[in-house]
Write a protein that holds these residues in place. Structure first.
Motif, PDB file in Angstrom:
ATOM      1  N   HIS A 139      -3.833   5.390   1.889  1.00 20.04           N
ATOM      2  CA  HIS A 139      -5.235   4.966   1.779  1.00 20.04           C
ATOM      3  C   HIS A 139      -5.943   6.313   1.680  1.00 20.04           C
ATOM      4  O   HIS A 139      -6.904   6.633   0.504  1.00 20.04           O
ATOM      5  N   PHE A 142      -5.085   7.851  -2.067  1.00 20.13           N
ATOM      6  CA  PHE A 142      -5.911   7.152  -2.959  1.00 20.13           C
ATOM      7  C   PHE A 142      -7.266   7.461  -3.016  1.00 20.13           C
ATOM      8  O   PHE A 142      -7.958   7.906  -4.013  1.00 20.13           O
ATOM      9  N   THR A 257     -11.553   0.359  -3.779  1.00 19.07           N
ATOM     10  CA  THR A 257     -10.510   0.370  -4.828  1.00 19.07           C
ATOM     11  C   THR A 257      -9.473   0.719  -3.942  1.00 19.07           C
ATOM     12  O   THR A 257      -8.110   0.291  -4.208  1.00 19.07           O
ATOM     13  N   LEU A 261      -5.746  -1.309  -3.689  1.00 18.99           N
ATOM     14  CA  LEU A 261      -4.483  -0.846  -3.852  1.00 18.99           C
ATOM     15  C   LEU A 261      -3.565  -0.908  -2.851  1.00 18.99           C
ATOM     16  O   LEU A 261      -2.142  -1.327  -2.971  1.00 18.99           O
ATOM     17  N   ASN A 262      -3.727  -0.477  -1.580  1.00 19.53           N
ATOM     18  CA  ASN A 262      -2.991  -0.596  -0.412  1.00 19.53           C
ATOM     19  C   ASN A 262      -2.599  -1.879  -0.205  1.00 19.53           C
ATOM     20  O   ASN A 262      -1.504  -2.376  -0.016  1.00 19.53           O
ATOM     21  N   LEU A 265      -0.406  -3.261  -3.167  1.00 21.35           N
ATOM     22  CA  LEU A 265       1.027  -2.710  -3.190  1.00 21.35           C
ATOM     23  C   LEU A 265       2.044  -3.072  -2.075  1.00 21.35           C
ATOM     24  O   LEU A 265       3.291  -3.310  -2.485  1.00 21.35           O
ATOM     25  N   LEU A 304      -3.186  -7.196 -11.111  1.00 24.62           N
ATOM     26  CA  LEU A 304      -4.447  -6.667 -10.699  1.00 24.62           C
ATOM     27  C   LEU A 304      -5.527  -7.784 -10.330  1.00 24.62           C
ATOM     28  O   LEU A 304      -6.178  -7.715  -9.520  1.00 24.62           O
ATOM     29  N   HIS A 392      -9.376   2.622 -12.979  1.00 18.51           N
ATOM     30  CA  HIS A 392      -8.619   3.548 -11.731  1.00 18.51           C
ATOM     31  C   HIS A 392      -7.222   2.660 -11.297  1.00 18.51           C
ATOM     32  O   HIS A 392      -6.112   3.227 -11.481  1.00 18.51           O
ATOM     33  N   MET A 393      -7.384   1.182 -11.215  1.00 18.72           N
ATOM     34  CA  MET A 393      -6.431   0.731 -10.509  1.00 18.72           C
ATOM     35  C   MET A 393      -5.196   0.631 -11.412  1.00 18.72           C
ATOM     36  O   MET A 393      -4.134   0.899 -10.939  1.00 18.72           O
ATOM     37  N   VAL A 396      -3.510   4.083 -11.503  1.00 14.73           N
ATOM     38  CA  VAL A 396      -2.673   4.381 -10.287  1.00 14.73           C
ATOM     39  C   VAL A 396      -1.401   3.526 -10.328  1.00 14.73           C
ATOM     40  O   VAL A 396      -0.170   4.143  -9.993  1.00 14.73           O
ATOM     41  N   LEU A 397      -1.337   2.179 -10.514  1.00 20.15           N
ATOM     42  CA  LEU A 397      -0.507   1.305 -10.448  1.00 20.15           C
ATOM     43  C   LEU A 397       0.587   1.713 -11.359  1.00 20.15           C
ATOM     44  O   LEU A 397       1.868   1.879 -11.084  1.00 20.15           O
TER      45      LEU A 397
END
Length: 439
Positions: A139, A142, A257, A261-262, A265, A304, A392-393, A396-397
């Motif tokens: 977290h 990110f 966001t 992501l947290n 994932l 996503l 962004h997502m 990052v992924l």
């Protein structure tokens, strides 16, 4: 709005939960899905000492988004006025709101953000590389990555690590305060540490805005936003209005966001076959891969969408009725407080089979109703930062899945929920390991 004004509407307490709200006035969690099944798409609830009307389901989303002028957003979103001022976009309705959205469009349109993809990707790569083989909180990683990415793209603002941490701390505490009852929120915002952070954040952005007004030329999205705002507002514009616009570009949505992501994932890493399929798909990823959309990455796009569906950062939105209206034969008068459960549809099995299971594959096999997906809201008040989050997502992924494995040391169990004021929280910690060095 007096309780007797809602006498014709089913009651959560009396008709479903079978208890007296006077005995449970501090209740913070509700079985909204059960109430929806038992009572229908509209019912009342006593929440934080006041009567509210809850609406949910496809019918509610269609009605709420069809005519945004039905709602008084200023009254519903008081905390934003307290911190950001009365010219913040959340404080406007009708024509002024549409004008403000037009002013902000150059900062948040997909075309204006899309051209920044290579620069955003470079920041993400750098931040992940600096964190490789170290114990990290994802977290925190990110949040820092997204803040640095914004400060080097949409709003060019040179920030030190200490300054980044101050902006992040202010943003997270500001958002926490928005879901508090008014007296508790007042005390929370008056804490010395928060007042100090607020003074720094607004002072920093105030100086940045003033330099732009004095003629400093910087090529970023904020310059275009500033140009339109000055054209529309002229001498009427004040510094706080411009500061709040700059703040939106730098920080708005970064926390949500990071949480998405947290949570996502954790589920991806637990599904080894899907993880390997994703890694194979993103092997070809390059910074410009997303410039033409995500058609070349259907599994990543499906992932996503499933993350957005299962872990909405704002499961329920507070609203206030602005003009007499009717929903499902029930009349709602101006001033009625409404909890719009815009993501309740995410957990209806008649729409999404096995809704509490993380199944990205569902998005490859089905076309779902648009109004069943409420993560970012809808209509003219749809989340301003949606496009930024959806840039962004995947960046990052794609970078994480392509280049890194993760050895978790702290992996809390995520509770899927859609209660008002209960955002998804997940502090996943561990060691980021470069795949190129072996797993």
């Amino acid at each position: 709005m007096p309780t007797d004004a809602h006498a014709a509407i089913p009651s959560y307490e009396k008709d479903f939960a079978q208890f007296d709200f006077m005995e449970h006035g501090s209740l913070d969690t509700f079985d909204h899905l059960g109430a929806y099944r038992a009572l229908g798409p509209i019912y009342t609830v006593h929440f934080r000492g006041e009567p509210w009307v809850c609406i949910g389901g496809l019918e509610a989303n269609a009605m709420a988004w069809r005519n945004p002028d039905l709602w008084d957003y200023e009254s519903a979103l008081t905390p934003f006025r307290e911190i950001m001022g009365d010219r913040h976009v959340t404080q406007m309705d009708g024509v002024p709101h549409r004008q403000k959205r037009r002013q902000l469009k150059p900062g948040f349109s997909m075309s204006s953000i899309g051209r920044l993809i290579p620069a955003i990707d470079a920041v993400v790569k750098r931040m992940l590389g600096e964190s490789a083989n170290k114990e990290v909180s994802l977290h925190d990683l990110f949040m820092r990555s997204l803040t640095y990415a914004n400060s080097e793209t949409v709003l060019r603002a040179p920030l030190s690590e200490t300054e980044v941490q101050t902006f992040i701390r202010f943003e997270e505490e500001f958002i926490v305060g928005t879901i508090m009852e008014s007296s508790a929120r007042k005390a929370f915002y008056e804490r010395e540490s928060f007042v100090k952070d607020k003074a720094f954040v607004f002072g920093y952005l105030g100086q940045l805005v003033q330099r732009r007004l004095d003629g400093e030329q910087v090529e970023d999205n904020f310059s275009e936003v500033l140009k339109l705002t000055l054209e529309d507002r002229g001498e009427e514009v004040d510094l706080q209005e411009l500061v709040s616009e700059a703040y939106l570009l730098l920080m708005a949505g970064t926390g949500n966001t990071a949480k998405l992501l947290n949570c996502g994932l954790q589920r991806v890493w637990k599904d080894r076959p899907w993880l390997e399929a994703l890694r194979e798909e993103v092997e070809s990823y390059q910074p410009l891969s997303f410039a033409r959309g995500m058609d070349a990455f259907p599994k990543l796009k499906a992932t996503l969408m499933e993350i957005e569906r299962m872990f909405p950062a704002a499961p329920v939105l507070a609203r206030v009725v602005a003009q007499p209206m009717e929903f499902e034969g029930r009349k709602l008068e101006p001033g009625t407080k409404v909890l719009h459960m815009q993501t309740l549809t995410h957990f209806l099995e008649e729409i999404y089979e096995d809704p509490y299971d993380f199944k990205p594959q569902r998005w490859l096999e089905n076309n779902y109703p648009k109004k069943a997906h409420g993560t970012f809201g809808g209509s003219t008040h749809i989340c301003l930062g949606m496009n930024l989050a959806r840039i962004h997502m995947p960046i990052v992924l794609a970078n994480m899945l392509k280049d890194y494995a993760f050895e978790a040391t702290k992996s809390p169990e995520i509770q899927v929920n859609f209660n008002y004021g209960v955002p998804q929280v997940s502090d996943l910690s561990g060691r980021l390991v470069s795949i190129s060095r072996g797993q």
